[in-house]
Motif scaffolding. Structure first.
Motif, PDB file in Angstrom:
ATOM      1  N   ASP A  91      -0.072 -19.933  42.292  1.00 33.28           N
ATOM      2  CA  ASP A  91      -0.260 -21.315  42.738  1.00 33.28           C
ATOM      3  C   ASP A  91      -1.657 -21.808  42.348  1.00 33.28           C
ATOM      4  N   ARG A  92      -2.644 -20.956  42.512  1.00 37.51           N
ATOM      5  CA  ARG A  92      -4.017 -21.342  42.151  1.00 37.51           C
ATOM      6  C   ARG A  92      -4.135 -21.582  40.649  1.00 37.51           C
ATOM      7  N   ALA A  93      -3.516 -20.715  39.858  1.00 35.20           N
ATOM      8  CA  ALA A  93      -3.581 -20.863  38.401  1.00 35.20           C
ATOM      9  C   ALA A  93      -2.922 -22.161  37.952  1.00 35.20           C
ATOM     10  N   ALA A  94      -1.766 -22.482  38.515  1.00 38.75           N
ATOM     11  CA  ALA A  94      -1.060 -23.721  38.144  1.00 38.75           C
ATOM     12  C   ALA A  94      -1.834 -24.947  38.608  1.00 38.75           C
ATOM     13  N   ALA A  95      -2.389 -24.890  39.814  1.00 38.41           N
ATOM     14  CA  ALA A  95      -3.126 -26.031  40.360  1.00 38.41           C
ATOM     15  C   ALA A  95      -4.325 -26.385  39.490  1.00 38.41           C
ATOM     16  N   ILE A  96      -4.997 -25.389  38.934  1.00 38.29           N
ATOM     17  CA  ILE A  96      -6.159 -25.635  38.074  1.00 38.29           C
ATOM     18  C   ILE A  96      -5.758 -26.432  36.829  1.00 38.29           C
ATOM     19  N   LEU A  97      -4.601 -26.136  36.272  1.00 46.06           N
ATOM     20  CA  LEU A  97      -4.156 -26.842  35.062  1.00 46.06           C
ATOM     21  C   LEU A  97      -3.818 -28.303  35.353  1.00 46.06           C
ATOM     22  N   ILE A  98      -3.403 -28.592  36.578  1.00 50.08           N
ATOM     23  CA  ILE A  98      -3.102 -29.977  36.953  1.00 50.08           C
ATOM     24  C   ILE A  98      -4.382 -30.733  37.279  1.00 50.08           C
ATOM     25  N   LEU A  99      -5.233 -30.124  38.097  1.00 53.00           N
ATOM     26  CA  LEU A  99      -6.431 -30.811  38.578  1.00 53.00           C
ATOM     27  C   LEU A  99      -7.494 -30.986  37.498  1.00 53.00           C
ATOM     28  N   PHE A 100      -7.546 -30.062  36.540  1.00 51.28           N
ATOM     29  CA  PHE A 100      -8.563 -30.153  35.499  1.00 51.28           C
ATOM     30  C   PHE A 100      -8.042 -30.769  34.200  1.00 51.28           C
ATOM     31  N   PHE A 101      -6.756 -30.520  33.885  1.00 48.62           N
ATOM     32  CA  PHE A 101      -6.256 -30.914  32.574  1.00 48.62           C
ATOM     33  C   PHE A 101      -5.029 -31.822  32.636  1.00 48.62           C
ATOM     34  N   GLY A 102      -4.637 -32.260  33.826  1.00 48.98           N
ATOM     35  CA  GLY A 102      -3.554 -33.234  33.963  1.00 48.98           C
ATOM     36  C   GLY A 102      -2.229 -32.776  33.396  1.00 48.98           C
ATOM     37  N   GLN A 103      -1.938 -31.482  33.470  1.00 44.02           N
ATOM     38  CA  GLN A 103      -0.703 -30.962  32.893  1.00 44.02           C
ATOM     39  C   GLN A 103       0.499 -31.227  33.788  1.00 44.02           C
ATOM     40  N   GLN A 104       1.654 -31.466  33.184  1.00 40.82           N
ATOM     41  CA  GLN A 104       2.889 -31.664  33.923  1.00 40.82           C
ATOM     42  C   GLN A 104       3.465 -30.320  34.353  1.00 40.82           C
ATOM     43  N   ALA A 105       4.149 -30.328  35.495  1.00 43.07           N
ATOM     44  CA  ALA A 105       4.717 -29.091  36.031  1.00 43.07           C
ATOM     45  C   ALA A 105       5.688 -28.448  35.047  1.00 43.07           C
ATOM     46  N   GLU A 106       6.436 -29.259  34.322  1.00 44.08           N
ATOM     47  CA  GLU A 106       7.405 -28.714  33.358  1.00 44.08           C
ATOM     48  C   GLU A 106       6.700 -27.930  32.253  1.00 44.08           C
ATOM     49  N   ASN A 107       5.569 -28.445  31.778  1.00 46.40           N
ATOM     50  CA  ASN A 107       4.828 -27.748  30.721  1.00 46.40           C
ATOM     51  C   ASN A 107       4.178 -26.471  31.246  1.00 46.40           C
ATOM     52  N   ILE A 108       3.686 -26.524  32.474  1.00 44.61           N
ATOM     53  CA  ILE A 108       3.075 -25.334  33.072  1.00 44.61           C
ATOM     54  C   ILE A 108       4.119 -24.244  33.255  1.00 44.61           C
ATOM     55  N   ALA A 109       5.295 -24.632  33.756  1.00 41.26           N
ATOM     56  CA  ALA A 109       6.353 -23.647  34.009  1.00 41.26           C
ATOM     57  C   ALA A 109       6.769 -22.915  32.737  1.00 41.26           C
ATOM     58  N   ARG A 110       6.624 -23.548  31.588  1.00 43.58           N
ATOM     59  CA  ARG A 110       7.080 -22.960  30.326  1.00 43.58           C
ATOM     60  C   ARG A 110       6.001 -22.166  29.606  1.00 43.58           C
ATOM     61  N   LEU A 111       4.836 -22.027  30.207  1.00 41.75           N
ATOM     62  CA  LEU A 111       3.784 -21.247  29.569  1.00 41.75           C
ATOM     63  C   LEU A 111       4.173 -19.770  29.502  1.00 41.75           C
ATOM     64  N   THR A 112       3.862 -19.141  28.373  1.00 41.54           N
ATOM     65  CA  THR A 112       4.069 -17.702  28.235  1.00 41.54           C
ATOM     66  C   THR A 112       2.711 -17.038  28.027  1.00 41.54           C
ATOM     67  N   TRP A 113       2.696 -15.719  28.109  1.00 43.07           N
ATOM     68  CA  TRP A 113       1.441 -14.997  27.899  1.00 43.07           C
ATOM     69  C   TRP A 113       1.001 -15.076  26.446  1.00 43.07           C
ATOM     70  N   ASP A 114       1.877 -15.527  25.566  1.00 45.33           N
ATOM     71  CA  ASP A 114       1.469 -15.772  24.176  1.00 45.33           C
ATOM     72  C   ASP A 114       0.564 -16.995  24.080  1.00 45.33           C
ATOM     73  N   ASP A 115       0.620 -17.862  25.090  1.00 46.17           N
ATOM     74  CA  ASP A 115      -0.229 -19.060  25.120  1.00 46.17           C
ATOM     75  C   ASP A 115      -1.600 -18.772  25.737  1.00 46.17           C
ATOM     76  N   VAL A 116      -1.777 -17.571  26.273  1.00 47.55           N
ATOM     77  CA  VAL A 116      -3.005 -17.229  27.010  1.00 47.55           C
ATOM     78  C   VAL A 116      -3.749 -16.100  26.290  1.00 47.55           C
ATOM     79  N   THR A 117      -5.033 -16.294  26.099  1.00 45.22           N
ATOM     80  CA  THR A 117      -5.887 -15.257  25.514  1.00 45.22           C
ATOM     81  C   THR A 117      -6.995 -14.919  26.499  1.00 45.22           C
ATOM     82  N   ILE A 118      -7.116 -13.637  26.816  1.00 47.69           N
ATOM     83  CA  ILE A 118      -8.109 -13.210  27.801  1.00 47.69           C
ATOM     84  C   ILE A 118      -9.039 -12.179  27.165  1.00 47.69           C
TER      85      ILE A 118
END
Length: 382
Positions: free
Chosen positions: A221-248
C-alpha cells in the motif's frame, strides 16, 4: 487424467502456509469440482468451458495455467466475446441488431484482436460502450425512429432523460456516422471536464507524511501510494507493474512509468526495497513465479485496480490525489516533459497545465490586490 492434477497438489503442499491450501481444497464445493474435473477425459480450456460457470472453476483454471498444466489464453477477450453474444439478445429491432453486431465485431473485437493482451480496463470500457449503444438503439425503436433518420433533437431528448453515462454514446455515434449508418453532424454533449475534486497541496503533504512514517501500513500500500502522490499514476497502471519495470541498486531505486525511468530517493525507495527483499510469492500457490509487483487474488493475475483504490481509500481518494499531483506538477515542468515521463497524453497534461495557470493567475491577482490595499491604507495613515 488425474496425473495432470499432480502439479497442483504439489504446489499446494509446497506453500509456506500449506495448511491454508489444504483447508481450501477440503471445502465441499472445491472437492466436488475437482472430482468432476478428474472424471473428464482430458484437461483443456474447452473442458473447463463446458463445466458450470463458477468462481471455483476460474480459480482452478488459473492455478493450472500458472503451474503449466494449461496454456495461457486471453481471458478478457474470451469473456468479452461471450458477454457480447448475450448483449445482442437485448436489441429489440432486427435492423438495429445488425448495426450493433457490426459495431461489436468491427470496432471492439477487431481492436482487441490486434492487442497483445486485452486489459481489464479495455474490457470494461467496451462493455459499457456497447451497453449504452444498445440503450440508444432500443430507445429509437420505442420512438419509431430509424438510426438513418436520427436527428439532433432525438439525441438531446434521449440524453436529457437518462443518466450521465449516456454521454458515452458519443463513441458509438462517431462510428455510426463514419460507417454511414447515421447522418452527419450529430453530437452528444460531452462530459464537462474539471469537475472532479482535487486533493489540495496540504492534504497531499499530510497523506505523504503518513505513507512514509506510518509503519502500520502494508508495504505494498505504501509503495502504490507513493506513485500516486508523487507521480500522479493511475491505479490501473500501478496494478500492471512488473519487477521488470523496477531496478534496484544500492544507490537508487528506479521505476519505468512512461518512456523514462523515474528515480525514487530516500525515503521513497524504502517500501520498494522491502518488497524486493520479501515479495511473499510463496505464501500461496497462486503466484509461485509471478513478475507482478502487486499480485492479485486470482492465480497469475495482478491486483484488481478497484481493490487497490479501495485499500488506499483509508488514506485518501486516489482520483483526487492523482489530479492534485498533476495539477502541482504542471507548475514545475513543461507539458511535453511531464507527459513523456509519466506516460500521459500531452492533451491530458495540457489540460491540467491550463487549470494550474488559471489558479496561479488568480493567486497573483489576489496578491496584487492585497498589496494595493496595503499601500492605500498606508497612504491614508500618513
Amino acid at each position: 487424467m488425474a496425473t495432470e492434477l499432480i502439479p497442483l497438489a504439489a504446489a499446494l503442499k509446497s506453500m509456506k502456509r500449506a495448511n491454508s491450501g489444504m483447508t481450501w481444497i477440503r471445502q465441499k464445493h472445491v472437492t466436488a469440482f475437482l472430482r468432476t474435473l478428474a472424471a473428464a477425459p482430458a484437461i483443456s480450456h474447452e473442458i473447463f468451458d463446458e463445466l458450470p460457470d463458477s468462481r471455483t472453476r476460474e480459480y482452478v483454471r488459473g492455478l493450472l495455467i500458472e503451474h503449466g498444466v494449461l496454456p495461457q489464453r486471453d481471458a478478457f477477450l474470451l469473456r468479452y466475446d461471450s458477454w457480447a453474444a448475450q448483449a445482442l439478445e437485448r436489441v429489440s429491432d432486427p435492423q438495429n441488431l445488425d448495426v450493433a453486431r457490426r459495431y461489436i465485431r468491427w470496432h471492439h473485437q477487431r481492436r482487441m484482436n490486434l492487442m497483445d493482451e486485452v486489459t481489464r480496463g479495455t474490457y470494461l470500457r467496451a462493455k459499457q460502450e456497447v451497453t449504452v449503444a444498445i440503450d440508444l438503439l432500443n430507445w429509437l425503436t420505442s420512438h419509431d425512429v430509424k438510426l438513418s433518420e436520427l436527428q439532433q433533437s432525438h439525441l438531446d431528448v434521449w440524453q436529457a432523460e437518462g443518466p450521465t453515462t449516456r454521454r458515452i454514446a458519443g463513441r458509438f455515434l462517431k462510428w455510426a456516422i463514419n460507417t454511414k449508418a447515421a447522418p452527419l453532424g450529430l453530437t452528444i454533449v460531452p462530459h464537462r471536464r474539471g469537475t472532479s475534486p482535487r486533493l489540495a497541496k496540504p492534504g497531499q503533504d499530510q497523506a505523504l507524511k503518513q505513507v512514509i512514517h506510518d509503519n502500520g501500513l502494508e508495504t505494498r500500500d505504501r509503495a502504490a501510494a507513493i506513485l500516486i502522490l508523487f507521480f500522479g499514476q493511475q491505479a490501473e497502471n500501478i496494478a500492471r507493474l512488473t519487477w521488470d519495470d523496477v531496478t534496484i541498486t544500492e544507490e537508487l531505486v528506479t521505476i519505468q512509468l512512461g518512456t523514462i525511468q523515474i528515480g525514487l530517493p530516500d525515503p521513497l525507495d524504502k517500501p520498494w526495497r522491502e518488497l524486493s527483499a520479501n515479495p511473499g510469492h510463496d505464501l500461496t500457490a497462486s503466484h509461485p513465479n509471478t513478475r507482478w509487483v502487486f499480485r492479485g487474488a486470482s492465480p497469475g493475475r495482478h491486483i484488481h485496480p478497484g481493490h487497490l483504490t479501495t485499500r488506499l481509500g483509508k488514506l485518501f481518494s486516489t482520483r483526487a490525489a492523482r489530479l492534485g499531483t498533476l495539477h502541482e506538477l504542471t507548475k514545475l515542468a513543461p507539458v511535453a516533459i511531464i507527459a513523456e515521463t509519466l506516460g500521459y497524453s500531452p492533451t491530458t497534461i495540457e489540460r491540467h497545465a491550463i487549470d494550474s495557470a488559471a489558479a496561479y493567475a488568480q493567486y497573483m491577482a489576489a496578491a496584487h490586490q492585497q498589496r494595493t490595499s496595503q499601500t492605500v491604507r498606508a497612504s491614508d495613515g500618513e
